[in-house]
Design an enzyme around this catalytic site. Structure first.
Site, mmCIF file in Angstrom:
data_model
loop_
_atom_site.group_PDB
_atom_site.id
_atom_site.type_symbol
_atom_site.label_atom_id
_atom_site.label_comp_id
_atom_site.label_asym_id
_atom_site.label_seq_id
_atom_site.Cartn_x
_atom_site.Cartn_y
_atom_site.Cartn_z
ATOM 1 N N ASN A 1 0.866 -1.306 -0.027
ATOM 2 C CA ASN A 1 0.004 -0.019 -0.061
ATOM 3 C C ASN A 1 0.818 1.212 0.027
ATOM 4 O OD1 ASN A 1 -0.364 1.836 2.594
ATOM 5 N ND2 ASN A 1 0.096 -0.243 3.575
ATOM 6 N N PHE B 1 -1.538 8.364 4.232
ATOM 7 C CA PHE B 1 -2.458 8.831 5.271
ATOM 8 C C PHE B 1 -3.703 9.469 4.872
ATOM 9 C CE2 PHE B 1 1.362 9.553 8.690
ATOM 10 C CZ PHE B 1 1.514 8.186 9.068
ATOM 11 N N ASN C 1 2.786 7.171 15.106
ATOM 12 C CA ASN C 1 3.566 6.353 13.760
ATOM 13 C C ASN C 1 4.389 7.244 13.399
ATOM 14 O OD1 ASN C 1 3.637 4.947 11.537
ATOM 15 N ND2 ASN C 1 1.597 5.346 10.739
ATOM 16 N N SER D 1 5.443 4.970 8.673
ATOM 17 C CA SER D 1 4.795 4.795 7.360
ATOM 18 C C SER D 1 5.775 5.342 6.477
ATOM 19 C CB SER D 1 3.709 5.868 7.159
ATOM 20 O OG SER D 1 3.133 5.763 5.880
ATOM 21 N N ASN E 1 4.979 5.981 3.316
ATOM 22 C CA ASN E 1 4.100 6.719 2.241
ATOM 23 C C ASN E 1 4.362 8.059 2.539
ATOM 24 O OD1 ASN E 1 3.934 4.186 0.915
ATOM 25 N ND2 ASN E 1 2.202 3.727 2.517
ATOM 26 N N LYS F 1 5.601 3.546 17.322
ATOM 27 C CA LYS F 1 5.445 2.454 16.246
ATOM 28 C C LYS F 1 6.638 2.601 15.178
ATOM 29 C CE LYS F 1 2.197 0.091 12.987
ATOM 30 N NZ LYS F 1 0.949 -0.013 12.573
ATOM 31 N N ASN G 1 5.853 -1.644 11.365
ATOM 32 C CA ASN G 1 4.866 -1.171 10.366
ATOM 33 C C ASN G 1 5.362 -1.870 9.162
ATOM 34 O OD1 ASN G 1 3.381 0.627 8.819
ATOM 35 N ND2 ASN G 1 3.820 2.320 10.068
#
Ligand SMILES: Cc1cc2nc3c(=O)[nH]c(=O)nc-3n(C[C@H](O)[C@H](O)[C@H](O)COP(=O)(O)O)c2cc1C
Length: 362
Positions: free
Chosen positions: A110, A114, A170, A173, A175, A215, A244
């Site tokens: 993915n 967000f 978090n 990520s 992305n 995370k 993650n």
């Protein structure tokens, strides 16, 4: 796989992944029983970060980004539900398509970036469910165009502390460009200092100190992991979530493996579990850790605990197996505890720590 999942999975696979996700949320919103949740077994209870979890299995962040269905997720058998990632302002995320199923590898890539409805919408939904009980965490992030990303996390703490059982910070990520740089020692130090200060200030107002989990990514060096462990202990963060999605594409065979984004599901299991064991080794036995990455069965959930996790989360496993997976894992965990003479599932924690530590991170 249960009968309902046998029917529902081919139906959902007929749609593109993002549409299928929307349909599954809509199904949960109806409130109709999708499957029967297992009865609670006292051997599965886990106390961590001052919270009493009915069982150690949770739904990972990213499924219920806007806090639409936390109670329906708990009804599936999960011992806790993590909503988010939520950012202060709503944002659309990256252009579609941005979720890819790797059927041959039982994995997902993915690059959502967000996409979410922002703090206000999630807050009003979580406020409306106050008093219902159940452990519901909120995963907080930063807007892509934010001039001060750390301020977005502080705002997340202030906004959700009154309604969240715990908060997850978090910074892992892949992305949102530059986000993972917050894991670097100096930035992490500032981030954690400001986040924990916001948490403590809020505690004075609400009369409760909400636990904060950090995370992290699985794509870190031994030195990077050691730096994070030191900062987490120094700033008295309440726990870690490991991990993650990964940027690694090792051992994949599906044609979609070339897509950009974070990889989750079966191929992430080994890497995320090796990183989990390292963090357990670095932070010692006292700090709560949630192990996540590639859990798709009772055996893989138990193995996370053996590698050092107090609690476990999954997401992608449910995409491939269906909504009956949490209830099945929880039921089988209870059987495992019974037939192995355990008084608590936590007794197996760390029992395979060394085996996972001995596997080299490459
Ligand atoms: C479609 C999708 C969206 C995700 N969105 C988020 C997110 O918003 N925040 C977050 O912390 N993790 C997010 N994740 C990562 C998961 O929470 C989890 O850490 C990762 O997928 C590994 O677990 P799994 O192999 O069981 O899926 C997402 C994962 C997927 C597949």
């Amino acid at each position: 796989m249960g009968i309902l999942d046998r029917l529902a999975q081919p139906f959902l696979f007929a749609f593109d992944p993002e549409r299928a996700h929307g349909l599954s949320i809509a199904a949960l919103k109806t409130g109709l029983p999708v499957c029967s949740a297992p009865a609670t077994n006292t051997k599965l209870k886990v106390s961590a970060a001052g919270l009493d979890f009915p069982n150690p299995l949770g739904i990972a962040a990213g499924y219920d980004k806007n806090a639409e269905v936390p109670d329906a997720l708990l009804n599936l058998g999960f011992g806790f539900a993590e909503c988010g990632t939520v950012t202060p302002k709503p944002q659309a995320g990256n252009p579609k398509p941005r979720i890819f199923r790797l059927m041959r590898d039982q994995a997902v890539i993915n690059r959502l970036g967000f996409n979410n409805e922002g703090h206000a919408r999630a807050l009003s939904r979580l406020s409306a469910r106050q008093g219902r009980g159940g452990i519901v965490g909120v995963n907080i992030g930063a807007n892509r165009d934010s001039p001060d990303r750390i301020a977005d996390y502080e705002e997340g703490v202030r906004t959700f502390a009154p309604v969240a059982s715990y908060l997850s910070v978090n910074i892992s990520s892949p992305n949102t460009s530059g986000l993972r740089a917050l894991q670097d020692r100096e930035s992490l130090s500032e981030l954690l200092q400001r986040v924990m200060r916001a948490r403590d200030e809020k505690a004075g107002q609400i009369g409760r100190s909400v636990p904060v989990f950090l995370k992290i990514a699985p794509d870190l060096s031994e030195k990077g992991l050691a730096d994070i462990a030191e900062e987490v202990l120094d700033k008295k963060v309440d726990g870690l979530i490991v991990s993650n999605t990964t940027l690694s594409r090792e051992g994949l065979s599906d044609a979609s493996a070339k897509e950009a984004g974070g990889l989750s599901g079966k191929p992430l299991f080994d890497l995320s579990t090796m990183v989990l064991a390292r963090m357990r080794n670095l932070v010692g036995p006292g700090l709560p850790i949630i192990g996540v990455g590639g859990v798709h069965s009772t055996e893989t959930a138990l193995e996370k605990i053996r590698a050092g996790a107090d609690l476990v989360q999954l997401y992608t496993g449910m995409i491939f197996t269906g909504a009956g997976l949490p209830a099945q894992i929880v039921r089988d965990m209870a059987t495992y505890a019974d037939s192995n003479g355990l008084t608590s599932i936590s007794e197996i924690r760390d029992s395979n720590l060394n085996a996972w530590l001995n596997r080299p991170l490459v």
